[in-house]
Design a protein around this motif. Structure first.
Motif, PDB file in Angstrom:
ATOM      1  N   LEU A  13       0.828  -1.197   0.000  1.00 16.50           N
ATOM      2  CA  LEU A  13       0.000   0.000   0.000  1.00 16.50           C
ATOM      3  C   LEU A  13       0.871   1.259   0.000  1.00 16.50           C
ATOM      4  CD1 LEU A  13      -2.953   0.996   0.229  1.00 16.50           C
ATOM      5  CD2 LEU A  13      -2.697   0.862   2.712  1.00 16.50           C
ATOM      6  N   ILE A  14       0.576   2.168  -0.924  1.00 21.04           N
ATOM      7  CA  ILE A  14       1.304   3.426  -1.011  1.00 21.04           C
ATOM      8  C   ILE A  14       0.411   4.545  -0.493  1.00 21.04           C
ATOM      9  CG2 ILE A  14       2.427   5.074  -2.567  1.00 21.04           C
ATOM     10  CD1 ILE A  14       3.047   2.709  -4.408  1.00 21.04           C
ATOM     11  N   SER A  15       0.966   5.411   0.320  1.00 20.83           N
ATOM     12  CA  SER A  15       0.172   6.472   0.932  1.00 20.83           C
ATOM     13  C   SER A  15      -0.253   7.507  -0.099  1.00 20.83           C
ATOM     14  CB  SER A  15       0.978   7.169   2.034  1.00 20.83           C
ATOM     15  OG  SER A  15       1.925   8.074   1.485  1.00 20.83           O
ATOM     16  N   PRO A  16      -1.347   8.221   0.183  1.00 19.87           N
ATOM     17  CA  PRO A  16      -1.612   9.440  -0.576  1.00 19.87           C
ATOM     18  C   PRO A  16      -0.596  10.502  -0.156  1.00 19.87           C
ATOM     19  CG  PRO A  16      -3.158   9.268   1.241  1.00 19.87           C
ATOM     20  CD  PRO A  16      -2.324   8.014   1.275  1.00 19.87           C
ATOM     21  N   LEU A  17      -0.548  11.611  -0.885  1.00 16.29           N
ATOM     22  CA  LEU A  17       0.421  12.650  -0.539  1.00 16.29           C
ATOM     23  C   LEU A  17       0.048  13.355   0.763  1.00 16.29           C
ATOM     24  CD1 LEU A  17       1.139  14.212  -4.053  1.00 16.29           C
ATOM     25  CD2 LEU A  17       2.562  12.630  -2.754  1.00 16.29           C
ATOM     26  N   ALA A  24       3.193  -4.323   3.173  1.00 17.52           N
ATOM     27  CA  ALA A  24       4.048  -3.148   3.307  1.00 17.52           C
ATOM     28  C   ALA A  24       3.240  -1.884   3.061  1.00 17.52           C
ATOM     29  CB  ALA A  24       5.216  -3.215   2.327  1.00 17.52           C
ATOM     30  N   PHE A  25       3.666  -0.822   3.728  1.00 15.91           N
ATOM     31  CA  PHE A  25       3.082   0.511   3.551  1.00 15.91           C
ATOM     32  C   PHE A  25       4.207   1.463   3.196  1.00 15.91           C
ATOM     33  CE2 PHE A  25       2.264   4.733   5.455  1.00 15.91           C
ATOM     34  CZ  PHE A  25       1.097   5.087   4.772  1.00 15.91           C
ATOM     35  N   GLN A  26       4.051   2.143   2.059  1.00 14.40           N
ATOM     36  CA  GLN A  26       5.080   3.095   1.633  1.00 14.40           C
ATOM     37  C   GLN A  26       4.644   4.518   1.974  1.00 14.40           C
ATOM     38  OE1 GLN A  26       6.622   4.872  -2.505  1.00 14.40           O
ATOM     39  NE2 GLN A  26       6.840   2.637  -2.408  1.00 14.40           N
ATOM     40  N   PHE A  27       5.471   5.190   2.756  1.00 16.67           N
ATOM     41  CA  PHE A  27       5.251   6.573   3.170  1.00 16.67           C
ATOM     42  C   PHE A  27       5.788   7.472   2.061  1.00 16.67           C
ATOM     43  CE2 PHE A  27       6.787  10.346   5.615  1.00 16.67           C
ATOM     44  CZ  PHE A  27       5.564  10.759   6.142  1.00 16.67           C
ATOM     45  N   ARG A  28       4.863   8.084   1.310  1.00 21.21           N
ATOM     46  CA  ARG A  28       5.245   8.875   0.134  1.00 21.21           C
ATOM     47  C   ARG A  28       4.668  10.277   0.276  1.00 21.21           C
ATOM     48  NH1 ARG A  28       2.858   9.928  -4.992  1.00 21.21           N
ATOM     49  NH2 ARG A  28       4.432  10.321  -6.611  1.00 21.21           N
ATOM     50  N   VAL A  29       5.496  11.215   0.681  1.00 26.15           N
ATOM     51  CA  VAL A  29       5.097  12.616   0.781  1.00 26.15           C
ATOM     52  C   VAL A  29       6.084  13.448  -0.018  1.00 26.15           C
ATOM     53  CG1 VAL A  29       3.971  12.344   3.020  1.00 26.15           C
ATOM     54  CG2 VAL A  29       6.400  12.944   2.921  1.00 26.15           C
ATOM     55  N   LYS A  30       5.641  14.598  -0.476  1.00 32.10           N
ATOM     56  CA  LYS A  30       6.490  15.454  -1.309  1.00 32.10           C
ATOM     57  C   LYS A  30       6.485  16.876  -0.750  1.00 32.10           C
ATOM     58  CE  LYS A  30       7.145  12.209  -4.444  1.00 32.10           C
ATOM     59  NZ  LYS A  30       8.471  11.607  -4.696  1.00 32.10           N
ATOM     60  N   CYS A  86       3.171  -4.828   9.441  1.00 34.28           N
ATOM     61  CA  CYS A  86       3.226  -4.289   8.081  1.00 34.28           C
ATOM     62  C   CYS A  86       4.512  -3.486   7.954  1.00 34.28           C
ATOM     63  CB  CYS A  86       1.991  -3.398   7.848  1.00 34.28           C
ATOM     64  SG  CYS A  86       1.992  -2.491   6.293  1.00 34.28           S
ATOM     65  N   ALA A  87       5.353  -3.825   6.995  1.00 33.66           N
ATOM     66  CA  ALA A  87       6.637  -3.134   6.828  1.00 33.66           C
ATOM     67  C   ALA A  87       6.408  -1.666   6.485  1.00 33.66           C
ATOM     68  CB  ALA A  87       7.457  -3.807   5.738  1.00 33.66           C
ATOM     69  N   PHE A  88       7.160  -0.796   7.127  1.00 31.55           N
ATOM     70  CA  PHE A  88       7.051   0.647   6.884  1.00 31.55           C
ATOM     71  C   PHE A  88       8.213   1.055   5.988  1.00 31.55           C
ATOM     72  CE2 PHE A  88       7.640   5.152   7.762  1.00 31.55           C
ATOM     73  CZ  PHE A  88       6.335   5.627   7.809  1.00 31.55           C
ATOM     74  N   PHE A  94       3.954  -8.770  -5.275  1.00 30.05           N
ATOM     75  CA  PHE A  94       3.219  -7.712  -4.587  1.00 30.05           C
ATOM     76  C   PHE A  94       2.485  -6.860  -5.616  1.00 30.05           C
ATOM     77  CE2 PHE A  94       6.971  -8.686  -2.083  1.00 30.05           C
ATOM     78  CZ  PHE A  94       6.455  -8.843  -0.802  1.00 30.05           C
ATOM     79  N   LEU A  95       1.302  -6.393  -5.243  1.00 28.82           N
ATOM     80  CA  LEU A  95       0.595  -5.376  -6.006  1.00 28.82           C
ATOM     81  C   LEU A  95       0.699  -4.070  -5.231  1.00 28.82           C
ATOM     82  CD1 LEU A  95      -2.736  -7.191  -6.983  1.00 28.82           C
ATOM     83  CD2 LEU A  95      -0.592  -7.091  -8.291  1.00 28.82           C
ATOM     84  N   ALA A  96       1.334  -3.066  -5.823  1.00 29.86           N
ATOM     85  CA  ALA A  96       1.435  -1.746  -5.185  1.00 29.86           C
ATOM     86  C   ALA A  96       0.215  -0.935  -5.581  1.00 29.86           C
ATOM     87  CB  ALA A  96       2.710  -1.044  -5.620  1.00 29.86           C
ATOM     88  N   VAL A  97      -0.556  -0.521  -4.591  1.00 34.21           N
ATOM     89  CA  VAL A  97      -1.824   0.157  -4.862  1.00 34.21           C
ATOM     90  C   VAL A  97      -1.925   1.423  -4.019  1.00 34.21           C
ATOM     91  CG1 VAL A  97      -2.943  -2.014  -5.465  1.00 34.21           C
ATOM     92  CG2 VAL A  97      -3.113  -1.181  -3.129  1.00 34.21           C
ATOM     93  N   SER A  98      -2.601   2.421  -4.557  1.00 37.63           N
ATOM     94  CA  SER A  98      -2.791   3.665  -3.821  1.00 37.63           C
ATOM     95  C   SER A  98      -4.192   4.214  -4.065  1.00 37.63           C
ATOM     96  CB  SER A  98      -1.723   4.703  -4.217  1.00 37.63           C
ATOM     97  OG  SER A  98      -1.830   5.857  -3.421  1.00 37.63           O
ATOM     98  N   HIS A  99      -4.425   4.806  -5.244  1.00 40.28           N
ATOM     99  CA  HIS A  99      -5.702   5.465  -5.508  1.00 40.28           C
ATOM    100  C   HIS A  99      -6.879   4.499  -5.422  1.00 40.28           C
ATOM    101  CE1 HIS A  99      -8.388   8.546  -7.087  1.00 40.28           C
ATOM    102  NE2 HIS A  99      -8.877   7.627  -7.884  1.00 40.28           N
TER     103      HIS A  99
END
Length: 211
Positions: free
Chosen positions: A10-14, A35-41, A64-66, A181-186
């Motif tokens: 799972l990828i985070s929203p911004l 896994a959870f991906q912390f994705r901020v800009k 869940c891996a961070f 793995f399927l990386a999903v966000s929206h």
């Protein structure tokens, strides 16, 4: 029950402020997420670390891996479980030196077999291919076919991640081709019912994995 061969990444929203920790809690309670991906800009490291702290705790409680997107320095500061590197974000060797031998290091490889093999040789723990479908989260001119996943699985033991516009309705070919793995966000955060979206993904993965 054995875990399905394909797991959710799972990828985070911004925007991860406000009530986002509660949203993440509900989503992770809806079914296993590897896994959870912390994705901020556009945030300084101090602010990013402040926002990450409660999310990291929630992930740890759910096994869940961070994973931190892009920034080796932030991943080191947070003692994150891993880092996801784009092609311009540094090398797996740099990340390994900064984060230690247990960190999970992933690399974006677009639709390139060459980049994926280079990443594997450089010590990546997983490679990510995509965008398989048009994405609401991130534009990409790369559009690999599912056969790329099957090719990778036939030759290498390093796990592969499929990314880009993946939904419960279109994920079956990627699961069948061997995506680890399927990386999903929206498809989760923009679904209107985030917990149900996770359950739908698990149902779709189960159906696509059935013999």
């Amino acid at each position: 029950m054995t875990e399905p061969a394909t797991q959710l990444y799972l990828i985070s929203p911004l925007d991860v402020g406000g009530d986002f920790p509660d949203r993440l809690e509900r989503v992770l309670a809806a079914g296993p997420v590897a896994a959870f991906q912390f994705r901020v800009k556009g945030l300084d490291q101090h602010e990013a670390a402040r926002l990450a702290a409660p999310l990291q705790e929630i992930c740890a409680a759910r096994d869940c891996a961070f994973i931190v997107n892009d920034s080796i320095a932030l991943a080191r500061r947070l003692e994150a479980d891993g880092i996801h590197l784009g092609q311009g974000d540094g090398s797996p060797a740099e990340a390994r030196e900064a984060l230690g031998r247990t960190a999970q290091i992933g690399v974006t490889c677009h639709a390139s077999r060459h980049l994926a093999m280079e990443a594997g040789e450089a010590g990546a723990d997983y490679v990510a291919f995509g965008s398989f479908f048009p994405s609401e989260t991130k534009e990409s001119e790369h559009r690999p076919e599912p056969e790329l996943l099957a090719w990778w699985q036939g030759l290498f033991e390093i796990p592969c991640v499929a990314i880009g516009g993946i939904t419960p309705a279109n994920c079956a070919p990627l699961v069948a081709a061997g995506a680890d793995f399927l990386a999903v966000s929206h498809a989760v955060w923009g679904s209107g019912n985030e917990a149900e979206a996770v359950r739908e993904f698990h149902r779709a993965i189960g159906q696509a994995s059935a013999p």
